[in-house]
Design a protein around this motif. Structure first.
Motif, short mmCIF file in Angstrom:
data_model
loop_
_atom_site.label_atom_id
_atom_site.label_comp_id
_atom_site.label_asym_id
_atom_site.label_seq_id
_atom_site.Cartn_x
_atom_site.Cartn_y
_atom_site.Cartn_z
N VAL A 311 16.71 47.90 -24.74
CA VAL A 311 16.63 47.14 -23.50
C VAL A 311 15.19 46.65 -23.26
N LYS A 312 14.21 47.46 -23.65
CA LYS A 312 12.82 47.04 -23.50
C LYS A 312 12.55 45.79 -24.35
N LEU A 314 14.73 43.51 -25.06
CA LEU A 314 15.33 42.39 -24.31
C LEU A 314 14.44 41.95 -23.15
N ALA A 315 13.86 42.92 -22.46
CA ALA A 315 12.98 42.58 -21.34
C ALA A 315 11.74 41.84 -21.85
N ASP A 316 11.23 42.27 -23.00
CA ASP A 316 10.08 41.57 -23.59
C ASP A 316 10.44 40.14 -23.99
N GLU A 317 11.64 39.96 -24.56
CA GLU A 317 12.08 38.60 -24.92
C GLU A 317 12.21 37.74 -23.65
N ARG A 318 12.78 38.35 -22.60
CA ARG A 318 12.90 37.60 -21.33
C ARG A 318 11.52 37.19 -20.80
N ASP A 319 10.57 38.13 -20.85
CA ASP A 319 9.23 37.82 -20.36
C ASP A 319 8.60 36.70 -21.19
N ALA A 320 8.86 36.74 -22.51
CA ALA A 320 8.29 35.71 -23.39
C ALA A 320 8.89 34.33 -23.07
N VAL A 321 10.20 34.25 -22.90
CA VAL A 321 10.79 32.93 -22.60
C VAL A 321 10.41 32.47 -21.19
N ARG A 322 10.19 33.44 -20.30
CA ARG A 322 9.73 33.07 -18.96
C ARG A 322 8.33 32.47 -19.03
#
Ligand code: NAX
Length: 327
Positions: A311-312, A314-322
């Motif tokens: 899950v971390k 995934l959160a890192d990928e979300r932060d990167a695309v954000r």
């Protein structure tokens, strides 16, 4: 007779597309009474190949195939779509950094999400297969504000099916006897296939195998299966990926069997400590065309650490695309 369901397949001329379209048209995905219209989306240079596939679909004379449309315009491809299978994606090329990969996929999944928002049918259901699938699904979902977020999902089902077979072969039972499998987290090497809740003969699989096999053989075998297929076949999983996509949509639309569940990456409601909004693999049932996360499973320390690590990511990928402005 029933009205046809419009199924949009992106990357239709690719190898998964070739393994997918014929089975959709044969009726295995939506059942033997449901006619389908296939909308094939491709990039311009691959339109001719998509036309070739359409010629072969014609030559099958599938009784349920009510029409085929081929286009390189997402707004035409998703027009009236009831189901979207988002298969086409940008693979990681040599020397490509993660940010480049996410950026290239943003260029694909942003406009597709916007087109889905604007022109798809009200009951649109989306499965993202193209990698990085969970984050590509998040990108598309974030550009479709008028579509209920839970209609965007990503594929964990290939990992799920792989895990079931590894267990069946280990315990010498038919694969149909393996139930309650879960793939938690990201469709990546960090995924966590959970044998503490999976059952054979009504008992947890974890009690029927030794811990060393579970931790050192089973988990890496499932997580690295994609690479093993590439090594053996000289090409990535295609028929098994197409099969998993069909299983996912079949479960979603027609429901999951009583007493069992499947793995689906759905928009998190915060269950199991997964941050809200991430599209993460969870145990899920479907009734009435909607996923429900299986609630109340006890998560021990071993599983907690594995779920949190995936899950971390995934959160890192979300932060990167954000930070790239893609969501
Ligand atoms: P291919 O390279 O054979 O086909 C991809 C197709 O997508 C190509 O025909 C390409 O022209 C098309 N395409 C590219 N950009 C497009 C766009 N903007 N609009 C429409 N079409 C576009 O790849 P294939 O083996 O079919 O795999 C497709 C994707 O599935 C890859 O991203 C792959 O990594 C992913 N996979 C995901 C899996 C999963 O479990 N979630 C497992 C299998 C697979 O590896």
């Amino acid at each position: 007779s029933k009205a046809p369901v419009t199924v949009t397949v992106t990357g239709a001329a690719g190898q998964i597309g070739y393994a997918l379209l014929f089975r959709i048209a044969s009726g295995v995905m939506l059942g033997p009474d449901t006619p389908v219209v296939l909308n094939l989306l491709e990039i311009t240079p691959a339109l001719k190949a998509a036309e070739g596939t359409a010629m072969e679909l014609d030559d099958c004379a599938f009784p349920l195939l009510a029409g085929i449309n081929i286009t390189d315009d997402p707004r035409k491809a998703f027009d009236g779509a009831n189901i979207g299978l988002l298969v086409g994606a940008r693979p990681r090329g040599p020397g490509m950094e993660r940010a480049d990969l996410l950026e290239a996929n943003g260029g694909i999944f942003k406009p597709q999400g916007a087109a889905i928002n604007d022109v798809a049918a009200d009951d649109i259901r989306v499965l993202v297969v193209g990698n990085p699938a969970n984050t590509n699904a998040l990108i598309a979902q974030s550009h479709a504000p008028d579509v209920p977020a839970e209609r965007f999902t990503a594929m964990m089902r290939l990992d799920h099916n792989r895990a079931k077979t590894q267990v069946a072969q280990k315990l010498g039972v038919p694969v149909s006897e393996v139930t309650k499998m879960t793939i938690w987290g990201n469709h990546s090497a960090s995924q966590y296939p959970d044998l503490f809740h999976a059952e054979v003969g009504g008992k947890p699989v974890a009690e029927q195998v030794d811990q060393a096999w579970l931790a050192d053989t089973f988990i890496p075998t499932v997580a690295k299966r994609g690479a093993a297929i590439i090594d053996a076949r000289g090409a990535s999983s295609a028929a098994s990926a197409a099969n998993a996509a069909i299983d996912h949509i079949n479960s979603w639309v027609l429901g999951t069997p009583a007493g069992d569940w499947v793995s689906s990456a759905v928009v998190s409601d915060g269950s199991y400590g997964i941050p809200e909004g991430l599209i993460a693999g969870v145990p899920a049932t479907s009734t009435g065309g909607a996923w429900q996360v299986v609630q109340g499973l006890e998560i021990d320390d071993f599983s907690r650490a594995k779920i949190d690590a995936s899950v971390k990511e995934l959160a890192d990928e979300r932060d990167a695309v954000r930070s790239l402005g893609l969501i």
